[in-house]
Scaffold this active site. Sequence first.
Site, short mmCIF file in Angstrom:
data_model
loop_
_atom_site.label_atom_id
_atom_site.label_comp_id
_atom_site.label_asym_id
_atom_site.label_seq_id
_atom_site.Cartn_x
_atom_site.Cartn_y
_atom_site.Cartn_z
N SER A 198 0.82 -1.22 0.00
CA SER A 198 0.00 0.00 0.00
C SER A 198 0.85 1.27 0.00
O SER A 198 1.73 1.43 -0.84
CB SER A 198 -0.96 -0.07 1.19
OG SER A 198 -1.91 0.94 1.11
N ASP A 362 -9.62 -3.31 -5.23
CA ASP A 362 -9.30 -4.28 -4.18
C ASP A 362 -10.11 -4.02 -2.90
O ASP A 362 -9.74 -4.46 -1.82
CB ASP A 362 -7.79 -4.32 -3.92
CG ASP A 362 -7.26 -3.05 -3.25
OD1 ASP A 362 -8.07 -2.17 -2.87
OD2 ASP A 362 -6.03 -2.95 -3.08
N HIS A 395 -7.47 -5.49 -0.45
CA HIS A 395 -6.32 -4.64 -0.11
C HIS A 395 -5.48 -5.24 1.02
O HIS A 395 -4.25 -5.16 0.98
CB HIS A 395 -6.84 -3.26 0.30
CG HIS A 395 -5.78 -2.21 0.35
ND1 HIS A 395 -5.10 -1.81 -0.78
CD2 HIS A 395 -5.26 -1.51 1.37
CE1 HIS A 395 -4.21 -0.88 -0.43
NE2 HIS A 395 -4.29 -0.69 0.86
#
Length: 427
Positions: A198, A362, A395
Amino acid sequence: MAIYFSMAILFYATKTSSTSQLHPVILIPGSGGNQLEARLTSNYKPSSLLCNRWYPVFKDPDGWFRLWFDPSVLFGPYTKCFNQRMKIYYDPDKDDYHNAPGVETRVPYFGSTQSLLYLDPHLKGITSYMEPLVKSLEKIGYVNEKNLFGAPYDFRYGLAAKDHPSKVGSKFLSDLKKLIESTSNSNKGKPVILLSHSLGGLFALQLLNRNPISWRQKYIKHFIALSAPWGGTVEAMSTFASGNSFGVPLVNPLFVREEQRSCSSNLWLMPSPKVFKGNKPLVITPNGSYSSSDIARFLQDIGFVEGVYPYKERVLPLVERFDEPRVNVTCIVGSGVKTPEMLIYGKSGFDERPEVVYGDGDGTVNMLSLLALESFWNGSESQFLKVIKIHGVSHTTILKDNIALDRINKEISSINSGISRSVIQLY
Ligand SMILES: *[C@@H]1O[C@H](CO)[C@@H](O)[C@H](O)[C@H]1NC(C)=O
Ligand SMILES: *[C@@H]1O[C@H](CO)[C@@H](O)[C@H](O)[C@H]1NC(C)=O
Ligand SMILES: *[C@@H]1O[C@H](CO)[C@@H](O)[C@H](O)[C@H]1NC(C)=O
Protein backbone atom coordinates in the site's frame (compact mmCIF):
# COMPACT_ATOMS: atom_id res chain seq x y z
CA MET A 1 10.53 -44.66 -3.76
CA ALA A 2 14.19 -44.04 -4.53
CA ILE A 3 13.30 -41.18 -6.81
CA TYR A 4 11.23 -39.47 -4.16
CA PHE A 5 13.98 -39.96 -1.67
CA SER A 6 16.65 -38.38 -3.83
CA MET A 7 14.32 -35.54 -4.75
CA ALA A 8 13.78 -34.85 -1.08
CA ILE A 9 17.52 -34.69 -0.53
CA LEU A 10 18.02 -32.44 -3.51
CA PHE A 11 15.25 -30.18 -2.26
CA TYR A 12 16.75 -30.03 1.17
CA ALA A 13 20.21 -29.31 -0.17
CA THR A 14 18.93 -26.60 -2.48
CA LYS A 15 16.95 -24.99 0.27
CA THR A 16 19.75 -24.84 2.81
CA SER A 17 22.45 -23.76 0.40
CA SER A 18 20.23 -21.15 -1.19
CA THR A 19 19.71 -19.03 1.95
CA SER A 20 23.00 -17.22 1.49
CA GLN A 21 22.29 -16.83 -2.21
CA LEU A 22 18.94 -15.15 -1.78
CA HIS A 23 18.63 -11.48 -2.49
CA PRO A 24 17.77 -9.85 0.83
CA VAL A 25 14.23 -8.52 1.19
CA ILE A 26 13.18 -5.28 2.92
CA LEU A 27 9.51 -4.95 3.89
CA ILE A 28 7.90 -1.51 3.77
CA PRO A 29 4.46 -1.51 5.40
CA GLY A 30 1.37 0.50 4.53
CA SER A 31 -0.38 3.23 6.51
CA GLY A 32 -1.14 2.03 10.04
CA GLY A 33 0.94 -1.09 9.35
CA ASN A 34 3.45 -0.77 12.16
CA GLN A 35 3.56 0.12 15.81
CA LEU A 36 4.10 3.68 16.95
CA GLU A 37 5.13 4.74 20.45
CA ALA A 38 4.53 8.00 22.29
CA ARG A 39 5.69 9.84 25.40
CA LEU A 40 4.01 12.86 26.98
CA THR A 41 6.11 15.79 28.13
CA SER A 42 5.28 18.61 30.53
CA ASN A 43 3.95 20.66 27.58
CA TYR A 44 1.13 18.20 27.14
CA LYS A 45 -2.32 19.69 27.83
CA PRO A 46 -4.89 16.91 28.17
CA SER A 47 -8.16 17.57 26.34
CA SER A 48 -10.13 16.00 29.20
CA LEU A 49 -9.57 14.56 32.66
CA LEU A 50 -9.57 11.02 31.31
CA CYS A 51 -6.85 11.96 28.94
CA ASN A 52 -4.48 13.03 31.67
CA ARG A 53 -0.84 12.10 31.63
CA TRP A 54 -1.38 9.04 33.81
CA TYR A 55 -3.30 7.43 30.94
CA PRO A 56 -2.33 4.83 29.83
CA VAL A 57 -1.21 3.39 33.17
CA PHE A 58 1.36 1.03 31.69
CA LYS A 59 4.42 2.81 30.34
CA ASP A 60 8.06 1.86 30.23
CA PRO A 61 10.45 3.45 32.78
CA ASP A 62 11.12 6.32 30.37
CA GLY A 63 7.42 7.01 29.89
CA TRP A 64 6.97 5.45 26.44
CA PHE A 65 3.75 3.64 25.60
CA ARG A 66 2.20 2.17 22.45
CA LEU A 67 0.08 4.80 20.71
CA TRP A 68 -0.70 2.62 17.70
CA PHE A 69 -2.27 0.21 17.96
CA ASP A 70 -3.98 0.31 21.33
CA PRO A 71 -7.49 -1.21 21.61
CA SER A 72 -8.69 1.50 24.02
CA VAL A 73 -9.06 3.73 20.93
CA LEU A 74 -12.27 1.79 20.34
CA PHE A 75 -13.95 3.20 23.46
CA GLY A 76 -15.59 6.62 23.16
CA PRO A 77 -13.79 8.83 25.70
CA TYR A 78 -10.43 7.28 24.84
CA THR A 79 -10.98 7.75 21.12
CA LYS A 80 -10.72 11.48 21.90
CA CYS A 81 -7.42 11.03 23.78
CA PHE A 82 -6.07 9.00 20.95
CA ASN A 83 -7.05 11.68 18.44
CA GLN A 84 -5.44 14.43 20.45
CA ARG A 85 -2.17 12.52 20.68
CA MET A 86 -2.18 11.15 17.17
CA LYS A 87 -3.11 14.38 15.37
CA ILE A 88 -0.39 16.28 13.52
CA TYR A 89 -0.29 19.98 12.65
CA TYR A 90 0.74 21.98 9.62
CA ASP A 91 2.85 25.03 10.44
CA PRO A 92 2.58 27.55 7.56
CA ASP A 93 5.71 29.45 8.72
CA LYS A 94 7.88 26.37 8.55
CA ASP A 95 5.88 24.84 5.69
CA ASP A 96 6.02 21.52 7.50
CA TYR A 97 4.07 19.29 9.87
CA HIS A 98 4.75 18.54 13.52
CA ASN A 99 3.32 16.48 16.41
CA ALA A 100 0.76 17.72 18.91
CA PRO A 101 2.34 19.88 21.64
CA GLY A 102 3.84 17.74 24.40
CA VAL A 103 3.65 14.50 22.42
CA GLU A 104 6.89 12.81 21.39
CA THR A 105 6.69 9.81 19.10
CA ARG A 106 9.07 7.13 17.90
CA VAL A 107 8.95 4.06 15.66
CA PRO A 108 10.19 0.95 17.46
CA TYR A 109 12.32 -1.82 15.93
CA PHE A 110 13.44 -0.10 12.73
CA GLY A 111 15.25 -2.70 10.64
CA SER A 112 13.39 -5.65 12.10
CA THR A 113 10.14 -7.29 11.02
CA GLN A 114 9.04 -7.23 14.67
CA SER A 115 6.75 -4.20 14.68
CA LEU A 116 5.13 -5.21 11.37
CA LEU A 117 3.97 -8.63 12.49
CA TYR A 118 1.21 -7.53 14.86
CA LEU A 119 0.04 -3.99 15.59
CA ASP A 120 -0.52 -5.00 19.21
CA PRO A 121 1.63 -7.93 20.36
CA HIS A 122 -0.94 -8.69 23.11
CA LEU A 123 -3.72 -9.12 20.55
CA LYS A 124 -1.94 -11.18 17.94
CA GLY A 125 -5.13 -12.71 16.55
CA ILE A 126 -7.00 -9.56 15.64
CA THR A 127 -4.06 -7.25 14.96
CA SER A 128 -1.93 -9.55 12.81
CA TYR A 129 -0.54 -7.58 9.86
CA MET A 130 2.51 -8.92 8.00
CA GLU A 131 2.86 -12.05 10.15
CA PRO A 132 1.47 -14.46 7.50
CA LEU A 133 3.65 -12.85 4.79
CA VAL A 134 6.78 -13.12 6.95
CA LYS A 135 5.97 -16.77 7.82
CA SER A 136 5.57 -17.49 4.16
CA LEU A 137 8.91 -15.84 3.27
CA GLU A 138 10.60 -17.89 6.00
CA LYS A 139 9.51 -21.02 4.13
CA ILE A 140 11.72 -20.08 1.19
CA GLY A 141 14.72 -19.35 3.37
CA TYR A 142 14.28 -15.79 4.63
CA VAL A 143 15.36 -15.08 8.20
CA ASN A 144 14.59 -11.91 10.16
CA GLU A 145 17.57 -9.56 10.45
CA LYS A 146 19.76 -11.81 8.29
CA ASN A 147 18.27 -11.45 4.84
CA LEU A 148 14.82 -10.12 5.79
CA PHE A 149 14.34 -6.65 7.25
CA GLY A 150 11.50 -4.30 8.09
CA ALA A 151 11.26 -0.56 7.49
CA PRO A 152 8.48 0.73 9.77
CA TYR A 153 7.85 4.48 9.78
CA ASP A 154 5.61 7.21 11.16
CA PHE A 155 2.83 6.72 8.65
CA ARG A 156 1.00 9.90 9.68
CA TYR A 157 3.55 11.95 7.78
CA GLY A 158 3.76 11.90 3.98
CA LEU A 159 6.39 13.36 1.70
CA ALA A 160 6.26 16.72 -0.02
CA ALA A 161 7.08 17.86 -3.54
CA LYS A 162 10.52 19.24 -4.37
CA ASP A 163 11.57 22.39 -2.49
CA HIS A 164 9.14 21.77 0.37
CA PRO A 165 10.44 20.42 3.67
CA SER A 166 9.03 17.20 5.14
CA LYS A 167 11.30 16.48 8.04
CA VAL A 168 9.75 13.24 9.24
CA GLY A 169 9.13 11.69 5.81
CA SER A 170 12.58 12.65 4.51
CA LYS A 171 14.23 11.21 7.60
CA PHE A 172 12.45 7.94 6.90
CA LEU A 173 13.74 7.92 3.31
CA SER A 174 17.31 8.50 4.49
CA ASP A 175 17.00 5.78 7.18
CA LEU A 176 15.59 3.43 4.56
CA LYS A 177 18.46 4.25 2.22
CA LYS A 178 20.99 3.40 4.93
CA LEU A 179 19.11 0.19 5.71
CA ILE A 180 19.26 -0.82 2.04
CA GLU A 181 23.01 -0.19 1.91
CA SER A 182 23.78 -2.04 5.16
CA THR A 183 21.50 -4.93 4.15
CA SER A 184 23.29 -5.31 0.85
CA ASN A 185 26.70 -5.03 2.52
CA SER A 186 25.88 -7.72 5.09
CA ASN A 187 24.63 -10.00 2.28
CA LYS A 188 27.80 -10.18 0.19
CA GLY A 189 26.93 -7.06 -1.76
CA LYS A 190 23.77 -8.57 -3.22
CA PRO A 191 21.27 -5.90 -4.27
CA VAL A 192 18.00 -5.98 -2.32
CA ILE A 193 14.38 -6.68 -3.18
CA LEU A 194 12.00 -4.02 -1.84
CA LEU A 195 8.62 -5.49 -0.94
CA SER A 196 6.05 -2.84 -0.05
CA HIS A 197 2.40 -2.85 0.88
CA SER A 198 0.00 0.00 0.00
CA LEU A 199 1.35 3.46 1.02
CA GLY A 200 4.80 1.88 1.49
CA GLY A 201 4.98 1.60 -2.31
CA LEU A 202 4.61 5.36 -2.75
CA PHE A 203 7.50 5.97 -0.35
CA ALA A 204 9.62 3.33 -2.11
CA LEU A 205 9.07 4.84 -5.56
CA GLN A 206 10.03 8.27 -4.21
CA LEU A 207 13.14 6.83 -2.58
CA LEU A 208 14.23 5.32 -5.88
CA ASN A 209 13.54 8.42 -7.93
CA ARG A 210 15.29 10.68 -5.42
CA ASN A 211 18.57 8.75 -5.65
CA PRO A 212 21.02 8.55 -8.55
CA ILE A 213 20.49 5.80 -11.08
CA SER A 214 23.95 4.41 -10.29
CA TRP A 215 22.89 3.98 -6.64
CA ARG A 216 19.68 2.19 -7.69
CA GLN A 217 21.55 -0.15 -10.00
CA LYS A 218 24.06 -1.01 -7.30
CA TYR A 219 21.63 -1.63 -4.47
CA ILE A 220 18.22 -2.57 -5.89
CA LYS A 221 17.51 -5.91 -7.51
CA HIS A 222 13.76 -5.50 -7.81
CA PHE A 223 10.84 -3.55 -6.38
CA ILE A 224 7.63 -5.49 -5.68
CA ALA A 225 4.67 -3.29 -4.76
CA LEU A 226 1.61 -4.98 -3.26
CA SER A 227 -1.72 -3.10 -3.53
CA ALA A 228 -0.05 0.28 -4.15
CA PRO A 229 -2.52 3.18 -4.51
CA TRP A 230 -0.38 4.96 -7.14
CA GLY A 231 -3.08 7.46 -8.03
CA GLY A 232 -4.85 7.63 -4.66
CA THR A 233 -8.38 6.40 -3.96
CA VAL A 234 -11.93 7.72 -4.04
CA GLU A 235 -12.25 6.35 -0.51
CA ALA A 236 -9.78 9.02 0.66
CA MET A 237 -12.35 11.68 -0.27
CA SER A 238 -14.88 9.97 1.97
CA THR A 239 -12.31 9.84 4.80
CA PHE A 240 -11.71 13.59 4.56
CA ALA A 241 -15.40 14.44 4.21
CA SER A 242 -16.97 12.13 6.76
CA GLY A 243 -14.23 10.22 8.60
CA ASN A 244 -13.45 6.53 8.32
CA SER A 245 -13.85 3.99 11.09
CA PHE A 246 -12.40 1.26 8.86
CA GLY A 247 -15.36 -0.96 9.58
CA VAL A 248 -14.85 -0.95 13.36
CA PRO A 249 -18.47 -0.75 14.55
CA LEU A 250 -17.78 0.97 17.89
CA VAL A 251 -15.98 3.94 16.42
CA ASN A 252 -17.99 6.95 15.26
CA PRO A 253 -16.22 8.02 12.07
CA LEU A 254 -16.82 11.69 12.88
CA PHE A 255 -14.74 11.27 16.08
CA VAL A 256 -11.66 10.26 14.11
CA ARG A 257 -12.19 12.63 11.16
CA GLU A 258 -10.17 15.52 12.56
CA GLU A 259 -7.16 13.31 13.24
CA GLN A 260 -7.47 11.65 9.82
CA ARG A 261 -7.68 15.00 8.07
CA SER A 262 -4.54 16.17 9.85
CA CYS A 263 -2.33 13.36 8.48
CA SER A 264 -0.32 14.52 5.50
CA SER A 265 -0.01 10.92 4.31
CA ASN A 266 -3.80 10.83 3.87
CA LEU A 267 -3.71 13.95 1.73
CA TRP A 268 -1.21 12.15 -0.51
CA LEU A 269 -3.94 9.56 -1.20
CA MET A 270 -6.47 11.94 -2.74
CA PRO A 271 -7.31 10.89 -6.32
CA SER A 272 -4.61 12.09 -8.71
CA PRO A 273 -5.79 14.10 -11.74
CA LYS A 274 -3.17 12.22 -13.79
CA VAL A 275 -4.84 8.91 -13.01
CA PHE A 276 -8.54 9.72 -12.51
CA LYS A 277 -8.74 11.57 -15.80
CA GLY A 278 -11.47 13.25 -17.79
CA ASN A 279 -13.29 15.26 -15.11
CA LYS A 280 -15.38 12.26 -14.13
CA PRO A 281 -17.37 13.22 -11.01
CA LEU A 282 -16.09 11.33 -7.97
CA VAL A 283 -18.25 13.13 -5.43
CA ILE A 284 -21.76 14.42 -6.13
CA THR A 285 -23.72 16.76 -3.85
CA PRO A 286 -26.96 18.70 -4.36
CA ASN A 287 -24.71 21.75 -4.93
CA GLY A 288 -22.59 20.25 -7.68
CA SER A 289 -19.86 17.70 -8.20
CA TYR A 290 -16.12 17.23 -7.75
CA SER A 291 -13.66 15.46 -10.02
CA SER A 292 -9.99 14.73 -9.34
CA SER A 293 -9.16 18.22 -10.63
CA ASP A 294 -11.38 19.80 -7.96
CA ILE A 295 -9.72 18.43 -4.82
CA ALA A 296 -8.68 21.86 -3.53
CA ARG A 297 -12.25 23.15 -3.86
CA PHE A 298 -13.51 19.93 -2.29
CA LEU A 299 -11.27 20.41 0.77
CA GLN A 300 -12.55 23.96 1.10
CA ASP A 301 -16.20 22.92 0.84
CA ILE A 302 -15.99 20.11 3.39
CA GLY A 303 -14.65 22.67 5.86
CA PHE A 304 -10.99 21.64 5.81
CA VAL A 305 -9.58 24.97 4.63
CA GLU A 306 -6.20 24.30 6.31
CA GLY A 307 -5.68 21.47 3.85
CA VAL A 308 -5.98 23.55 0.68
CA TYR A 309 -2.52 25.13 0.57
CA PRO A 310 -0.58 21.98 1.56
CA TYR A 311 -2.58 20.02 -0.99
CA LYS A 312 -1.89 22.44 -3.86
CA GLU A 313 1.74 23.13 -3.11
CA ARG A 314 3.06 19.98 -1.45
CA VAL A 315 0.90 17.09 -2.67
CA LEU A 316 -0.38 17.87 -6.14
CA PRO A 317 3.06 18.13 -7.83
CA LEU A 318 3.95 14.82 -6.17
CA VAL A 319 0.97 12.95 -7.63
CA GLU A 320 1.35 14.41 -11.11
CA ARG A 321 4.68 12.72 -11.86
CA PHE A 322 5.38 9.04 -12.19
CA ASP A 323 9.00 8.89 -13.30
CA GLU A 324 10.47 5.53 -14.24
CA PRO A 325 12.83 4.31 -11.52
CA ARG A 326 14.59 2.10 -14.09
CA VAL A 327 14.80 -0.80 -11.71
CA ASN A 328 12.58 -3.78 -12.34
CA VAL A 329 9.11 -3.37 -10.87
CA THR A 330 6.36 -5.90 -10.21
CA CYS A 331 2.94 -4.74 -9.05
CA ILE A 332 0.80 -7.41 -7.39
CA VAL A 333 -2.80 -6.31 -6.96
CA GLY A 334 -6.16 -7.68 -5.91
CA SER A 335 -9.13 -7.23 -8.23
CA GLY A 336 -12.83 -8.01 -8.45
CA VAL A 337 -13.64 -6.60 -5.00
CA LYS A 338 -16.26 -3.85 -4.92
CA THR A 339 -14.54 -0.53 -4.32
CA PRO A 340 -15.99 2.98 -3.79
CA GLU A 341 -15.90 4.77 -7.14
CA MET A 342 -18.38 7.60 -6.60
CA LEU A 343 -19.81 9.17 -3.44
CA ILE A 344 -23.24 10.79 -3.41
CA TYR A 345 -24.02 13.19 -0.56
CA GLY A 346 -27.53 14.34 0.26
CA LYS A 347 -28.98 17.58 1.58
CA SER A 348 -27.66 17.02 5.10
CA GLY A 349 -24.10 17.55 3.93
CA PHE A 350 -20.76 15.88 4.54
CA ASP A 351 -21.36 14.72 8.12
CA GLU A 352 -23.72 12.03 6.89
CA ARG A 353 -22.47 8.81 5.29
CA PRO A 354 -22.67 9.12 1.49
CA GLU A 355 -24.42 6.74 -0.81
CA VAL A 356 -21.64 4.80 -2.51
CA VAL A 357 -21.43 3.65 -6.12
CA TYR A 358 -18.96 0.79 -6.40
CA GLY A 359 -16.57 -0.24 -9.14
CA ASP A 360 -13.63 -2.63 -9.61
CA GLY A 361 -10.61 -2.63 -7.34
CA ASP A 362 -9.30 -4.28 -4.18
CA GLY A 363 -12.04 -2.95 -1.89
CA THR A 364 -10.01 0.14 -1.00
CA VAL A 365 -8.00 1.14 -4.07
CA ASN A 366 -9.67 1.63 -7.46
CA MET A 367 -8.43 -0.46 -10.38
CA LEU A 368 -7.33 2.68 -12.27
CA SER A 369 -5.00 3.55 -9.41
CA LEU A 370 -3.65 0.01 -8.86
CA LEU A 371 -2.81 -0.20 -12.58
CA ALA A 372 -1.61 3.39 -13.03
CA LEU A 373 2.05 2.53 -13.63
CA GLU A 374 1.03 0.18 -16.41
CA SER A 375 -0.75 3.00 -18.19
CA PHE A 376 2.23 5.37 -17.78
CA TRP A 377 5.08 2.99 -18.57
CA ASN A 378 3.40 0.73 -21.11
CA GLY A 379 5.68 0.13 -24.07
CA SER A 380 8.69 1.80 -22.43
CA GLU A 381 12.05 0.40 -23.52
CA SER A 382 13.77 1.55 -20.35
CA GLN A 383 11.33 0.35 -17.72
CA PHE A 384 10.58 -3.29 -16.92
CA LEU A 385 7.11 -3.61 -15.36
CA LYS A 386 5.13 -6.72 -14.60
CA VAL A 387 1.59 -6.62 -13.23
CA ILE A 388 0.01 -9.61 -11.49
CA LYS A 389 -3.71 -9.45 -10.76
CA ILE A 390 -5.22 -11.81 -8.21
CA HIS A 391 -8.99 -12.01 -8.45
CA GLY A 392 -11.02 -11.75 -5.25
CA VAL A 393 -8.10 -10.71 -3.05
CA SER A 394 -8.64 -7.47 -1.10
CA HIS A 395 -6.32 -4.64 -0.11
CA THR A 396 -5.35 -6.38 3.12
CA THR A 397 -6.05 -10.07 2.46
CA ILE A 398 -3.23 -9.90 -0.09
CA LEU A 399 -0.96 -10.24 2.97
CA LYS A 400 -2.80 -13.30 4.29
CA ASP A 401 -4.52 -15.21 1.52
CA ASN A 402 -2.68 -18.44 0.62
CA ILE A 403 -3.00 -17.99 -3.13
CA ALA A 404 -1.62 -14.45 -2.86
CA LEU A 405 1.24 -15.52 -0.58
CA ASP A 406 2.16 -18.34 -2.97
CA ARG A 407 2.15 -15.90 -5.87
CA ILE A 408 4.38 -13.46 -3.96
CA ASN A 409 6.81 -16.26 -3.06
CA LYS A 410 6.85 -17.44 -6.65
CA GLU A 411 7.76 -13.95 -7.82
CA ILE A 412 10.53 -13.62 -5.24
CA SER A 413 11.84 -17.07 -6.08
CA SER A 414 11.98 -16.30 -9.77
CA ILE A 415 13.81 -13.04 -9.06
CA ASN A 416 16.27 -15.07 -7.05
CA SER A 417 17.01 -17.00 -10.26
CA GLY A 418 16.98 -20.60 -11.40
CA ILE A 419 17.77 -22.23 -8.07
CA SER A 420 14.47 -21.25 -6.56
CA ARG A 421 12.63 -22.31 -9.70
CA SER A 422 13.89 -25.85 -9.23
CA VAL A 423 12.64 -25.79 -5.65
CA ILE A 424 9.17 -24.98 -6.91
CA GLN A 425 9.30 -27.77 -9.49
CA LEU A 426 10.31 -30.30 -6.84
CA TYR A 427 7.19 -29.52 -4.89
C1 LIG B 1 15.13 -7.00 -15.08
O1 LIG B 1 14.27 -7.77 -15.90
C2 LIG B 1 14.81 -8.11 -17.16
C3 LIG B 1 13.72 -8.82 -17.94
O2 LIG B 1 13.24 -9.95 -17.24
C4 LIG B 1 16.04 -8.99 -16.94
O3 LIG B 1 16.62 -9.30 -18.18
C5 LIG B 1 17.03 -8.23 -16.05
O4 LIG B 1 18.14 -9.06 -15.76
C6 LIG B 1 16.38 -7.79 -14.78
N1 LIG B 1 17.30 -6.96 -14.01
C7 LIG B 1 17.63 -7.25 -12.75
C8 LIG B 1 18.56 -6.30 -12.08
O5 LIG B 1 17.21 -8.23 -12.18
C1 LIG C 1 -24.79 23.25 -0.28
O1 LIG C 1 -24.79 24.65 -0.19
C2 LIG C 1 -25.48 25.15 0.94
C3 LIG C 1 -25.54 26.66 0.84
O2 LIG C 1 -24.29 27.19 0.55
C4 LIG C 1 -24.80 24.68 2.22
O3 LIG C 1 -25.45 25.14 3.35
C5 LIG C 1 -24.75 23.16 2.22
O4 LIG C 1 -24.01 22.71 3.34
C6 LIG C 1 -24.11 22.64 0.96
N1 LIG C 1 -24.21 21.19 0.93
C7 LIG C 1 -23.26 20.39 0.49
C8 LIG C 1 -23.49 18.93 0.60
O5 LIG C 1 -22.24 20.82 -0.03
C1 LIG D 1 -0.13 -1.26 -23.78
O1 LIG D 1 0.18 -0.99 -25.14
C2 LIG D 1 -0.32 -1.97 -26.04
C3 LIG D 1 0.22 -1.67 -27.43
O2 LIG D 1 0.42 -0.31 -27.63
C4 LIG D 1 -1.84 -1.96 -25.96
O3 LIG D 1 -2.37 -2.94 -26.82
C5 LIG D 1 -2.25 -2.26 -24.52
O4 LIG D 1 -3.66 -2.18 -24.40
C6 LIG D 1 -1.63 -1.27 -23.57
N1 LIG D 1 -1.92 -1.68 -22.19
C7 LIG D 1 -2.27 -0.79 -21.27
C8 LIG D 1 -2.55 -1.34 -19.92
O5 LIG D 1 -2.32 0.41 -21.44
